[in-house]
Design a protein around this motif. Structure first.
Motif, short mmCIF file in Angstrom:
data_model
loop_
_atom_site.label_atom_id
_atom_site.label_comp_id
_atom_site.label_asym_id
_atom_site.label_seq_id
_atom_site.Cartn_x
_atom_site.Cartn_y
_atom_site.Cartn_z
N TYR A 167 28.03 37.10 33.45
CA TYR A 167 29.12 36.17 33.71
C TYR A 167 30.23 36.86 34.50
O TYR A 167 30.44 38.07 34.39
N ALA A 168 30.95 36.09 35.28
CA ALA A 168 32.00 36.63 36.16
C ALA A 168 33.25 37.02 35.37
O ALA A 168 33.71 36.26 34.51
N SER A 170 36.09 37.54 37.03
CA SER A 170 37.19 37.18 37.93
C SER A 170 36.84 35.92 38.70
O SER A 170 35.69 35.75 39.14
N THR A 173 35.37 35.83 42.73
CA THR A 173 34.00 35.74 43.24
C THR A 173 33.36 34.37 42.98
O THR A 173 32.15 34.22 43.16
N LEU A 174 34.15 33.41 42.58
CA LEU A 174 33.62 32.08 42.30
C LEU A 174 33.93 31.08 43.42
O LEU A 174 33.46 29.94 43.38
N TYR A 182 34.17 26.38 36.80
CA TYR A 182 34.59 27.77 36.68
C TYR A 182 34.57 28.25 35.22
O TYR A 182 34.20 29.40 34.94
N GLY A 186 32.29 32.11 33.74
CA GLY A 186 32.80 33.39 33.30
C GLY A 186 34.09 33.25 32.53
O GLY A 186 34.50 32.15 32.14
N HIS A 204 28.26 41.36 38.77
CA HIS A 204 27.87 40.22 37.94
C HIS A 204 26.96 39.30 38.74
O HIS A 204 26.81 39.44 39.96
N ALA A 207 26.89 33.15 39.43
CA ALA A 207 27.53 32.24 40.40
C ALA A 207 26.67 32.19 41.66
O ALA A 207 26.88 32.94 42.61
N ASN A 223 29.55 39.84 43.33
CA ASN A 223 28.64 38.84 42.79
C ASN A 223 27.27 39.07 43.43
O ASN A 223 27.08 38.82 44.61
#
Length: 246
Positions: A167-168, A170, A173-174, A182, A186, A204, A207, A223
């Protein structure tokens, strides 16, 4: 001064019979060309044991050290312990809520691993309040954050340090993903251990159409989600002063 190193990273390989050949070719491309292979979760398509055994079969002949964490797909059939056992039997080092230190010729590589979990980011984050089920979700993310913090602390004296997640950590990076999801991609709470310990980079997956590069403070975040290995592995070079994408 430690020698430069290279690592190959990929998330969301979603292994099954359909993409077996692509994964085998991708692994062959980086075998012997990097110091470590890092798999950022969603190792399987639906978390079926047969899919994990297939990936294990592809990884077993490799001499390059492989480190991995699980993703949400790997938990879908509730066979995560069996998947972990099969992959570890093939030589894959599973570091969910853990860490590993690889002694290289002239350098020490430390990797702190955690799946991470959901929760959202500042201004749109799940609070520790309300129904017990929602508070359980918050507690699960807390456990991942605590484990990541412990893992990063354990590798503090390594020449090179990497945080490996699914999982992200931040929202940076989405970008490209629908903002409405969102919170499911993460949690900004995962950024706290990264900001505190400042590893060389954080990786990560999850995404699929997010941005490639972001940051937590001055720590670069990448990502590396590559559904069906359309992009193949991403290769990163670390030399103590910078991170380069090969």
């Amino acid at each position: 001064m430690a020698r430069p190193i290279r690592v190959a990273a990929a998330g969301d390989v979603h292994c099954d019979e359909v993409n077996r050949d692509e994964i085998e070719r991708a692994l062959a491309r980086v075998e012997g060309e990097v110091d470590a292979i890092l798999l950022a979760g969603d190792l399987t398509t639906y978390g079926e044991l047969e899919q994990g055994e297939l990936l294990a079969e592809l990884c077993a002949p490799l001499e390059t050290p492989i480190y991995a964490v699980l993703g949400n797909h790997d938990w879908h059939c509730n066979q995560a312990p069996e998947l972990t056992t099969a992959l570890e039997a093939a030589g894959v080092r599973m570091i969910d809520r853990g860490h590993a230190i690889q002694e290289l010729d002239g350098a020490r590589l430390g990797i702190a691993g955690a799946k991470g979990f959901v929760g959202g980011f500042p201004d749109s984050a799940l609070p520790d309040f309300g129904e017990p089920l929602l508070r359980q979700v918050y507690a699960e993310t807390t456990a991942e954050v605590v484990a990541l913090d412990a893992g990063l602390a354990a590798i503090a004296d390594c020449d090179y340090r990497i945080a490996l997640l699914h999982y992200a950590p931040s929202a940076s990076t989405l970008e490209g993903e629908p903002p409405g999801i969102y919170a499911f991609l993460g949690s900004g709470r995962l950024a706290a251990p990264i900001a505190a310990h400042r590893p060389d980079l954080a990786l990560h997956g999850h995404a699929h159409v997010g941005a490639f590069q972001g940051a937590v403070g001055d720590v670069p975040v990448y990502n590396v989600a590559v559904p069906s290995l359309a992009r193949d592995f991403f290769v990163f070079g670390l030399d103590g002063d910078s991170v380069r994408v090969a």
